[in-house]
Design a protein around this motif. Structure first.
Motif, PDB file in Angstrom:
ATOM      1  N   TYR A   9      73.458 -33.339 107.622  1.00 54.36           N
ATOM      2  CA  TYR A   9      72.150 -32.875 107.141  1.00 54.36           C
ATOM      3  C   TYR A   9      72.163 -32.903 105.614  1.00 54.36           C
ATOM      4  CZ  TYR A   9      71.235 -31.212 111.879  1.00 54.36           C
ATOM      5  OH  TYR A   9      71.043 -31.129 113.235  1.00 54.36           O
ATOM      6  N   PRO A  10      71.641 -33.973 105.028  1.00 55.36           N
ATOM      7  CA  PRO A  10      71.675 -34.106 103.561  1.00 55.36           C
ATOM      8  C   PRO A  10      70.988 -32.957 102.825  1.00 55.36           C
ATOM      9  CG  PRO A  10      71.078 -36.184 104.608  1.00 55.36           C
ATOM     10  CD  PRO A  10      71.064 -35.150 105.681  1.00 55.36           C
ATOM     11  N   ASP A  11      69.982 -32.316 103.459  1.00 55.72           N
ATOM     12  CA  ASP A  11      69.279 -31.228 102.791  1.00 55.72           C
ATOM     13  C   ASP A  11      69.913 -29.867 103.054  1.00 55.72           C
ATOM     14  OD1 ASP A  11      68.650 -31.299 105.455  1.00 55.72           O
ATOM     15  OD2 ASP A  11      66.514 -30.837 105.200  1.00 55.72           O
ATOM     16  N   ALA A  12      71.054 -29.871 103.763  1.00 55.63           N
ATOM     17  CA  ALA A  12      71.763 -28.616 104.021  1.00 55.63           C
ATOM     18  C   ALA A  12      72.467 -28.162 102.746  1.00 55.63           C
ATOM     19  CB  ALA A  12      72.760 -28.777 105.154  1.00 55.63           C
ATOM     20  N   ALA A  13      72.655 -26.846 102.617  1.00 57.61           N
ATOM     21  CA  ALA A  13      73.290 -26.292 101.420  1.00 57.61           C
ATOM     22  C   ALA A  13      74.376 -25.304 101.815  1.00 57.61           C
ATOM     23  CB  ALA A  13      72.244 -25.606 100.538  1.00 57.61           C
ATOM     24  N   GLN A  14      75.448 -25.276 101.003  1.00 52.54           N
ATOM     25  CA  GLN A  14      76.493 -24.293 101.211  1.00 52.54           C
ATOM     26  C   GLN A  14      75.997 -22.908 100.801  1.00 52.54           C
ATOM     27  OE1 GLN A  14      79.917 -27.025  99.380  1.00 52.54           O
ATOM     28  NE2 GLN A  14      80.692 -25.046 100.047  1.00 52.54           N
ATOM     29  N   VAL A  15      76.564 -21.918 101.408  1.00 53.74           N
ATOM     30  CA  VAL A  15      76.329 -20.550 100.953  1.00 53.74           C
ATOM     31  C   VAL A  15      77.065 -20.363  99.625  1.00 53.74           C
ATOM     32  CG1 VAL A  15      76.693 -18.101 101.463  1.00 53.74           C
ATOM     33  CG2 VAL A  15      76.056 -19.697 103.296  1.00 53.74           C
ATOM     34  N   GLU A  16      76.397 -19.762  98.685  1.00 54.65           N
ATOM     35  CA  GLU A  16      76.967 -19.581  97.352  1.00 54.65           C
ATOM     36  C   GLU A  16      78.330 -18.878  97.426  1.00 54.65           C
ATOM     37  OE1 GLU A  16      75.834 -17.353  93.116  1.00 54.65           O
ATOM     38  OE2 GLU A  16      74.499 -17.225  94.855  1.00 54.65           O
ATOM     39  N   GLY A  17      79.352 -19.528  96.872  1.00 53.74           N
ATOM     40  CA  GLY A  17      80.677 -18.941  96.817  1.00 53.74           C
ATOM     41  C   GLY A  17      81.472 -18.999  98.117  1.00 53.74           C
ATOM     42  N   LEU A  18      80.920 -19.613  99.147  1.00 55.76           N
ATOM     43  CA  LEU A  18      81.580 -19.651 100.456  1.00 55.76           C
ATOM     44  C   LEU A  18      81.805 -21.093 100.911  1.00 55.76           C
ATOM     45  CD1 LEU A  18      82.531 -18.202 103.092  1.00 55.76           C
ATOM     46  CD2 LEU A  18      80.163 -18.402 103.895  1.00 55.76           C
ATOM     47  N   VAL A  19      83.041 -21.424 101.264  1.00 57.04           N
ATOM     48  CA  VAL A  19      83.347 -22.718 101.868  1.00 57.04           C
ATOM     49  C   VAL A  19      83.683 -22.482 103.335  1.00 57.04           C
ATOM     50  CG1 VAL A  19      84.977 -24.635 101.953  1.00 57.04           C
ATOM     51  CG2 VAL A  19      84.167 -23.806  99.746  1.00 57.04           C
ATOM     52  N   ARG A  41      76.667  -8.792  98.268  1.00 58.51           N
ATOM     53  CA  ARG A  41      75.554  -7.962  97.797  1.00 58.51           C
ATOM     54  C   ARG A  41      76.073  -6.671  97.164  1.00 58.51           C
ATOM     55  NH1 ARG A  41      71.029  -5.933 101.977  1.00 58.51           N
ATOM     56  NH2 ARG A  41      72.789  -4.628 102.623  1.00 58.51           N
ATOM     57  N   GLU A  42      77.133  -6.094  97.733  1.00 62.68           N
ATOM     58  CA  GLU A  42      77.705  -4.878  97.162  1.00 62.68           C
ATOM     59  C   GLU A  42      78.195  -5.122  95.734  1.00 62.68           C
ATOM     60  OE1 GLU A  42      80.806  -3.576  99.709  1.00 62.68           O
ATOM     61  OE2 GLU A  42      79.459  -2.957 101.342  1.00 62.68           O
ATOM     62  N   ARG A  43      78.688  -6.329  95.513  1.00 58.84           N
ATOM     63  CA  ARG A  43      79.255  -6.628  94.203  1.00 58.84           C
ATOM     64  C   ARG A  43      78.220  -7.136  93.205  1.00 58.84           C
ATOM     65  NH1 ARG A  43      84.707 -10.254  93.115  1.00 58.84           N
ATOM     66  NH2 ARG A  43      84.724 -10.040  90.836  1.00 58.84           N
ATOM     67  N   HIS A  44      77.233  -7.917  93.698  1.00 61.59           N
ATOM     68  CA  HIS A  44      76.300  -8.574  92.779  1.00 61.59           C
ATOM     69  C   HIS A  44      74.873  -8.052  92.885  1.00 61.59           C
ATOM     70  CE1 HIS A  44      79.346 -11.568  91.672  1.00 61.59           C
ATOM     71  NE2 HIS A  44      79.644 -11.636  92.962  1.00 61.59           N
ATOM     72  N   GLY A  45      74.615  -7.199  93.845  1.00 62.40           N
ATOM     73  CA  GLY A  45      73.276  -6.627  93.977  1.00 62.40           C
ATOM     74  C   GLY A  45      72.263  -7.561  94.602  1.00 62.40           C
ATOM     75  N   ARG A  46      72.693  -8.640  95.171  1.00 61.73           N
ATOM     76  CA  ARG A  46      71.791  -9.597  95.831  1.00 61.73           C
ATOM     77  C   ARG A  46      72.565 -10.386  96.865  1.00 61.73           C
ATOM     78  NH1 ARG A  46      72.721 -14.819  94.202  1.00 61.73           N
ATOM     79  NH2 ARG A  46      73.965 -15.051  92.282  1.00 61.73           N
ATOM     80  N   LEU A  47      71.818 -11.018  97.780  1.00 60.39           N
ATOM     81  CA  LEU A  47      72.467 -11.899  98.741  1.00 60.39           C
ATOM     82  C   LEU A  47      72.823 -13.222  98.067  1.00 60.39           C
ATOM     83  CD1 LEU A  47      70.272 -11.405 101.939  1.00 60.39           C
ATOM     84  CD2 LEU A  47      72.585 -10.536 101.536  1.00 60.39           C
ATOM     85  N   PRO A  48      73.878 -13.871  98.489  1.00 62.17           N
ATOM     86  CA  PRO A  48      74.212 -15.172  97.910  1.00 62.17           C
ATOM     87  C   PRO A  48      73.160 -16.212  98.287  1.00 62.17           C
ATOM     88  CG  PRO A  48      75.597 -14.714  99.820  1.00 62.17           C
ATOM     89  CD  PRO A  48      74.833 -13.462  99.531  1.00 62.17           C
ATOM     90  N   GLU A  49      72.976 -17.174  97.399  1.00 57.72           N
ATOM     91  CA  GLU A  49      72.027 -18.246  97.679  1.00 57.72           C
ATOM     92  C   GLU A  49      72.519 -19.077  98.856  1.00 57.72           C
ATOM     93  OE1 GLU A  49      71.298 -20.600  94.278  1.00 57.72           O
ATOM     94  OE2 GLU A  49      70.692 -18.918  93.007  1.00 57.72           O
ATOM     95  N   GLY A  50      71.538 -19.605  99.614  1.00 59.15           N
ATOM     96  CA  GLY A  50      71.884 -20.436 100.763  1.00 59.15           C
ATOM     97  C   GLY A  50      72.005 -19.681 102.056  1.00 59.15           C
ATOM     98  N   VAL A  51      71.937 -18.337 102.011  1.00 59.85           N
ATOM     99  CA  VAL A  51      72.022 -17.538 103.222  1.00 59.85           C
ATOM    100  C   VAL A  51      70.614 -17.306 103.763  1.00 59.85           C
ATOM    101  CG1 VAL A  51      72.607 -15.267 104.159  1.00 59.85           C
ATOM    102  CG2 VAL A  51      74.152 -16.393 102.562  1.00 59.85           C
ATOM    103  N   PRO A  52      70.378 -17.538 105.046  1.00 57.25           N
ATOM    104  CA  PRO A  52      69.052 -17.270 105.621  1.00 57.25           C
ATOM    105  C   PRO A  52      68.667 -15.801 105.427  1.00 57.25           C
ATOM    106  CG  PRO A  52      70.386 -18.539 107.143  1.00 57.25           C
ATOM    107  CD  PRO A  52      71.295 -18.115 106.041  1.00 57.25           C
ATOM    108  N   ALA A  53      67.378 -15.552 105.272  1.00 59.84           N
ATOM    109  CA  ALA A  53      66.896 -14.204 104.999  1.00 59.84           C
ATOM    110  C   ALA A  53      67.237 -13.224 106.099  1.00 59.84           C
ATOM    111  CB  ALA A  53      65.373 -14.236 104.767  1.00 59.84           C
ATOM    112  N   ASP A  54      67.350 -13.710 107.327  1.00 53.32           N
ATOM    113  CA  ASP A  54      67.599 -12.802 108.449  1.00 53.32           C
ATOM    114  C   ASP A  54      69.084 -12.667 108.789  1.00 53.32           C
ATOM    115  OD1 ASP A  54      67.972 -15.360 109.347  1.00 53.32           O
ATOM    116  OD2 ASP A  54      66.994 -15.055 111.301  1.00 53.32           O
ATOM    117  N   VAL A  55      69.983 -13.082 107.886  1.00 50.05           N
ATOM    118  CA  VAL A  55      71.397 -13.080 108.216  1.00 50.05           C
ATOM    119  C   VAL A  55      71.913 -11.672 108.504  1.00 50.05           C
ATOM    120  CG1 VAL A  55      72.236 -12.844 105.848  1.00 50.05           C
ATOM    121  CG2 VAL A  55      73.650 -14.000 107.544  1.00 50.05           C
TER     122      VAL A  55
END
Length: 581
Positions: free
Chosen positions: A445-455, A564-578
């Motif tokens: 899926y070329p338009d797929a994205a990694q979760v920020e900071g997660l491999v 989120r505990e560390r940065h105050g937000r969810l990492p980019e690339g994570v679905p809103a309902d995770v």
């Protein structure tokens, strides 16, 4: 799998068990199929006996015991057992190599001993539960093997269809000798061969379900007899013994039994593989082909055949196809075919004696061309080029080096190809694609994205010594190629169902190297068996139970919460309902 309440005798005699539940509506199909197969197999098995270097009538003898045995012991309802081209050719190679010391007059006796040896090998395999070995021969190898066998069969009949004496220690040498002497070909023999071959193809095209081979051979025999064509130098089968074969114990004499063993093992491996693969191809959805029971059936059939002056046998794909096409439902159709063979042996000897050798040679060449599955070759080519290469190498190996060496190369190729794919399997990094549920390969899926900071890394193979270095290299490459600084490395272990000590050390090495870079190591979808292997080594304790997750969503959710505990937000690339999962 056998039912829990199934009596032991039904497991050992599955053919007899089928008769207990026989339905009246099956009878017509079995009778028609039996008569059709009988008409087809009479000339066919005579030709296969000739391939084996024996009298044509031995091919008919070699039908009797195997069909009776398989009727009781076999697990396939449609398989047609008996003389077959590949085992006949292998018998000729083995017996021919042995009779030099035993004497040409003992050829038939040595062939019978070979059948007994093949039977013993199969029975040893049954006792040792070696049915799983059929998995060593891949489909591309078998297709290539059949192409090579077709070449050997055709070359073996060049002298019969031309009366040119063909000699040589290899296929290439035989072909060279044939080309050099082609000018001395016997014209009447060549004409009969060409006409018979043409009629065989014509009847297959126009009347595919009719007993074309028998009709063509009867026509050829009639023409030779009526017009006295023998005076032009045409060779015929000649005197055929009347009646059924009498049981006898072949004498070993000065035969070296240990020299016989490699040939017997080779014939057993190929015959058994053919049996199981063809049986599985024609099994109905509710039927199960038991590979170990097939070893028992094939071994007992060959053993009995050796004591009835026969030679090694397996099964015939062409006869199985024919029986299925005209409605066979159970092995009762084989009993009908067997009665037809017995009738031929008791009453039709004079007819068999008039069969021209050229016609039998043409029939063998015709049968050889049917072994080349062009449609399957095209399918392999479309699927994967490497498997087409394996098919070609197998075909050339069998054609150039003979059957036994070809078998060894075929098995080695199958294993090497398996190792090649396991040592460098598919591996990918996973991410989320818009509008698609779950995590998927970034390559797919070329338009797929990694979760920020997660491999999220997946390696599609069990982990063992041969691929451990490849696993480590590609895992670290996945970290190095990530767009953002990596905080977690999550191994999706769904395909890593097995691990050895070398791979365990590699896994620990990966964990330490990631830790030195400030990256947390975690695992998801760890099977219980894998967990129980890792726990006693201390690996789970070093990783931490809190870093081992049952599913990918729970692992990603935990990562997102800690982020989120560390940065105050969810990492980019994570679905809103995770966080709701």
């Amino acid at each position: 799998m056998a039912r829990v309440d199934e009596p032991m005798w039904e497991r050992l005699l599955p053919g007899i068990a089928v008769l207990r539940r026989y339905e009246r509506g099956w009878l017509r199909g079995d009778v028609v199929a039996g008569l059709t197969v009988a008409a087809y197999l009479v000339p066919q098995v005579m030709a296969y006996a000739v391939i084996a270097g024996l009298s044509p009538v031995v091919g008919l003898w070699a039908i009797i015991a195997p069909m009776l045995v398989y009727f009781a012991l076999g697990t396939s309802r449609k398989l047609s057992i008996g003389p077959e081209s590949t085992t006949a050719l292998m018998t000729a190679a083995g017996v021919g190599a042995l009779v030099g010391a035993a004497g040409e007059e003992r050829y038939a006796e040595v062939a019978a001993i070979m059948a007994i040896a093949v039977g013993i090998v199969c029975l040893v395999g049954f006792i040792a539960r070696l049915g799983f070995l059929t998995n060593l021969l891949s489909a591309p190898v078998l297709v290539g093997y059949m192409v090579g066998i077709a070449v050997l069969m055709i070359v073996s009949q060049l002298d019969k269809v031309t009366k040119v004496e063909v000699e040589g220690e290899s296929t290439v040498a035989e072909l060279s000798a044939f080309v050099v002497k082609l000018g001395s070909a016997h014209l009447p023999t060549v004409l009969v061969s060409v006409v018979v071959l043409g009629l065989l193809y014509l009847t297959r095209w126009r009347f595919p379900k009719a007993p074309g081979p028998l009709a063509v051979l009867l026509l050829a025999a009639g023409v030779v007899a009526v017009f006295g064509l023998e005076r032009y130098g045409l060779d015929v089968v000649g005197q055929v013994p009347r009646g059924l074969p009498s049981p006898r114990v072949p004498g070993l004499g000065d035969l070296d039994v240990w020299a016989l063993l490699p040939y017997a093992v080779g014939i057993a491996v190929v015959g058994f593989s053919d049996n199981v693969l063809i049986a599985r191809a024609f099994a109905a959805k509710h039927q199960r082909i038991d590979a170990n029971q097939e070893l028992l059936a094939l071994g007992t059939a060959n053993l009995a055949n050796g004591f009835l002056q026969g030679f090694p046998i397996s099964c015939s794909g062409s006869r199985t196809v024919l029986g299925d096409a005209v409605g066979s439902r159970t092995q009762l159709h084989s009993m009908v075919a067997l009665l037809g063979v017995v009738a031929v042996l008791l009453f039709a000897g004079p007819v068999l004696e008039t069969f021209p050798d050229a016609a039998l040679g043409a029939l063998i060449i015709y049968a050889a061309t049917q072994l080349v599955d062009v449609r399957e070759l095209r399918r392999i080519a479309r699927f994967r080029r490497s498997e087409l290469v394996i098919t070609a190498i197998t075909a050339v190996s069998v054609g150039l080096f003979g059957v036994l060496i070809g078998i060894g190369i075929a098995v080695a190729l199958s294993i090497l190809d398996l190792i090649r794919r396991i040592t460098r399997p598919h591996a990918d990094v996973l991410g989320y694609a818009p509008g698609v549920a779950g995590m998927h390969s970034l390559e797919d899926y070329p338009d797929a994205a990694q979760v920020e900071g997660l491999v999220v890394f997946r390696y599609d193979s069990p982990l063992f010594f041969a691929n451990s270095d490849d696993f480590l290299t590609r895992a670290l490459d996945a970290v190095d190629e990530a767009d953002e600084p990596v905080r977690w490395f999550l191994l999706n272990a769904e395909a890593n169902v097995e691990i050895d000590l070398t791979a365990l050390d590699t896994l620990e090495q990966l964990r330490r190297r990631l830790e030195d870079r400030g990256i947390r190591f975690a695992m998801a979808r760890v099977k219980q068996d894998l967990y129980e292997r890792l726990a006693p080594t201390g690996f789970i304790a070093r990783v931490g139970d809190e870093q081992i997750f049952a599913t990918l969503p729970t692992a990603v959710k935990e990562y997102a919460l800690r982020y989120r505990e560390r940065h105050g937000r969810l990492p980019e690339g994570v679905p809103a309902d995770v966080l709701e999962r």
